[in-house]
Design an enzyme around this catalytic site. Structure first.
Site, PDB file in Angstrom:
ATOM      1  N   SER A  47       0.797  -1.233   0.000  1.00 27.65           N
ATOM      2  CA  SER A  47       0.000   0.000   0.000  1.00 27.65           C
ATOM      3  C   SER A  47       0.826   1.279   0.000  1.00 27.65           C
ATOM      4  O   SER A  47       0.283   2.361  -0.264  1.00 27.65           O
ATOM      5  CB  SER A  47      -0.957   0.014   1.200  1.00 27.65           C
ATOM      6  OG  SER A  47      -2.040  -0.852   0.984  1.00 27.65           O
ATOM      7  N   LYS A  64       0.540   3.321  -3.092  1.00 23.94           N
ATOM      8  CA  LYS A  64      -0.624   4.173  -3.343  1.00 23.94           C
ATOM      9  C   LYS A  64      -0.254   5.655  -3.362  1.00 23.94           C
ATOM     10  O   LYS A  64      -0.816   6.435  -4.139  1.00 23.94           O
ATOM     11  CB  LYS A  64      -1.695   3.917  -2.268  1.00 23.94           C
ATOM     12  CG  LYS A  64      -2.272   2.508  -2.281  1.00 23.94           C
ATOM     13  CD  LYS A  64      -3.149   2.248  -1.061  1.00 23.94           C
ATOM     14  CE  LYS A  64      -3.730   0.845  -1.064  1.00 23.94           C
ATOM     15  NZ  LYS A  64      -4.525   0.553   0.150  1.00 23.94           N
ATOM     16  N   TYR A 113      -2.176  -3.111 -10.907  1.00 24.39           N
ATOM     17  CA  TYR A 113      -2.218  -2.810  -9.476  1.00 24.39           C
ATOM     18  C   TYR A 113      -1.362  -3.783  -8.665  1.00 24.39           C
ATOM     19  O   TYR A 113      -0.641  -3.377  -7.754  1.00 24.39           O
ATOM     20  CB  TYR A 113      -3.672  -2.849  -8.991  1.00 24.39           C
ATOM     21  CG  TYR A 113      -3.846  -2.462  -7.542  1.00 24.39           C
ATOM     22  CD1 TYR A 113      -3.716  -1.142  -7.134  1.00 24.39           C
ATOM     23  CD2 TYR A 113      -4.140  -3.423  -6.571  1.00 24.39           C
ATOM     24  CE1 TYR A 113      -3.876  -0.779  -5.805  1.00 24.39           C
ATOM     25  CE2 TYR A 113      -4.305  -3.072  -5.240  1.00 24.39           C
ATOM     26  CZ  TYR A 113      -4.167  -1.750  -4.863  1.00 24.39           C
ATOM     27  OH  TYR A 113      -4.319  -1.396  -3.544  1.00 24.39           O
ATOM     28  N   TYR A 160      -3.860   3.282   7.650  1.00 26.55           N
ATOM     29  CA  TYR A 160      -5.129   2.568   7.680  1.00 26.55           C
ATOM     30  C   TYR A 160      -6.056   3.206   8.712  1.00 26.55           C
ATOM     31  O   TYR A 160      -6.041   4.417   8.903  1.00 26.55           O
ATOM     32  CB  TYR A 160      -4.918   1.068   7.933  1.00 26.55           C
ATOM     33  CG  TYR A 160      -4.014   0.403   6.927  1.00 26.55           C
ATOM     34  CD1 TYR A 160      -4.217   0.562   5.551  1.00 26.55           C
ATOM     35  CD2 TYR A 160      -2.938  -0.384   7.324  1.00 26.55           C
ATOM     36  CE1 TYR A 160      -3.393  -0.051   4.618  1.00 26.55           C
ATOM     37  CE2 TYR A 160      -2.119  -1.005   6.401  1.00 26.55           C
ATOM     38  CZ  TYR A 160      -2.350  -0.826   5.051  1.00 26.55           C
ATOM     39  OH  TYR A 160      -1.532  -1.431   4.130  1.00 26.55           O
ATOM     40  N   VAL A 166       1.297  -3.833   3.951  1.00 27.49           N
ATOM     41  CA  VAL A 166       1.149  -5.088   4.691  1.00 27.49           C
ATOM     42  C   VAL A 166       2.345  -6.027   4.550  1.00 27.49           C
ATOM     43  O   VAL A 166       2.399  -7.056   5.211  1.00 27.49           O
ATOM     44  CB  VAL A 166      -0.152  -5.833   4.312  1.00 27.49           C
ATOM     45  CG1 VAL A 166      -1.368  -5.037   4.731  1.00 27.49           C
ATOM     46  CG2 VAL A 166      -0.173  -6.189   2.832  1.00 27.49           C
TER      47      VAL A 166
END
Length: 309
Positions: free
Chosen positions: A65, A68, A193, A245, A263
């Site tokens: 992540s 992102k 992705y 998160y 993660v």
């Protein structure tokens, strides 16, 4: 540029190391289940082009992540602020990063922010290119530029493992396609992705990228502008409000700097105008953040008083 070990950093790493036993590695992506939960390392890349480290800082891991933030920066350059945020919101959420519930209840039905999976998928869908291969090359070259590492690539095993098991992310995509948030072929988007999430680097590389954001988009070595100031600012703001998160609020109080976790156990953190931080600790807490990595940042924040608040 060579890093040098730092006794203060090593002492803090030693102090928080026992926490690695309390977490667990991400096993819902089979390839990530192979990680050694006892790994813990940190690198700090200062704005004066000096680097400090503790632990095995050259050990590689995938961004997950953290990617992102970087892909958001490309999409904002490709499409502009209005286009991006017409399709993805700016608000934090208390829901887990892979939740679908807010998509069903929000009107219009768009992701709340670019740091949850739905929002990140929508942002990746915005990257310009004639096909998936061209878009992937643009993402990879951009990350190589930020990290000043021409041979940086992705972990094919992790990408394939994610692609094979990403049923919830596919569901998010189809839901958003129904509501015209995204367009195009879903499987091509999923391949893109999962590759972006599987980009592989070490703590030093991650800290250097953090230093670019710390300097508002300027390369710490050359002084070249790699990102527009406004885009660097937007990305850092999302890191503060949504980067950890659904633990982002607590993190802002206890640490108080822009940060983004993944993660696989990585954390990208930014102390504005001063330095970038890269952490790797694959033992995760219940919210998907590196359990020892967060404590390491808490200890550093107390010792060096680097909260932006």
């Amino acid at each position: 540029m060579a890093c040098r070990t730092n006794e203060d950093l090593q002492r803090i790493v030693n102090n928080v190391f026992s926490l690695t036993e309390e977490g667990k590695v991400a096993d819902y992506i089979p390839a990530l289940a192979k990680a050694n939960k006892s790994d813990l390392s940190i690198a700090i890349y200062k704005s004066n082009n000096e680097c400090l480290y503790a632990g095995t800082y050259t050990k590689k891991f995938t961004l997950q992540s953290i990617s992102k933030v970087l892909v958001l920066a490309i999409a904002l350059q490709d499409r502009g602020v209005d286009y991006v945020f017409d399709r993805v919101g700016m608000e934090p959420t208390g829901d887990p990063f892979n939740s679908i519930s807010k998509l069903e209840t929000s009107i219009p039905s768009k992701p709340l922010n670019p740091m949850i999976n739905a929002g990140a998928l929508a942002v990746t869908n915005m990257i310009k290119g004639e096909n998936e291969a061209e878009r992937w090359d643009r993402i990879l070259q951009f990350v190589r530029c930020l990290g000043n590492k021409k041979d940086l690539t992705y972990d094919e095993e992790v990408a394939a493992s994610e692609l094979e098991t990403a049923w919830l992310n596919r569901s998010l995509c189809y839901f958003m396609k129904q509501h015209k948030v995204i367009e195009g072929d879903i499987e091509e988007l999923m391949k893109l992705y999962t590759k972006q999430c599987a980009i592989e680097m070490n703590c030093f590389d991650l800290a250097r990228i953090g230093a670019v954001f710390a300097l508002n988009g300027v390369d710490p070595e050359t002084g070249e502008r790699l990102l527009p100031l406004e885009i660097a600012r937007i990305c850092k703001t999302f890191m503060v409000t949504c980067g950890m998160y659904n633990a982002s609020g607590e993190f802002a109080i206890k640490v108080g700097i822009p940060a983004k976790s993944g993660v696989a156990g990585g954390i990208l953190a930014v102390v504005p105008e001063k330095f970038g931080i890269g952490i790797f600790g694959p033992s995760l807490d219940e919210k998907g953040n590196s359990i020892a990595g967060i404590k390491l940042l808490e200890e550093l924040a107390v010792q060096y008083n680097f909260s932006i608040f």
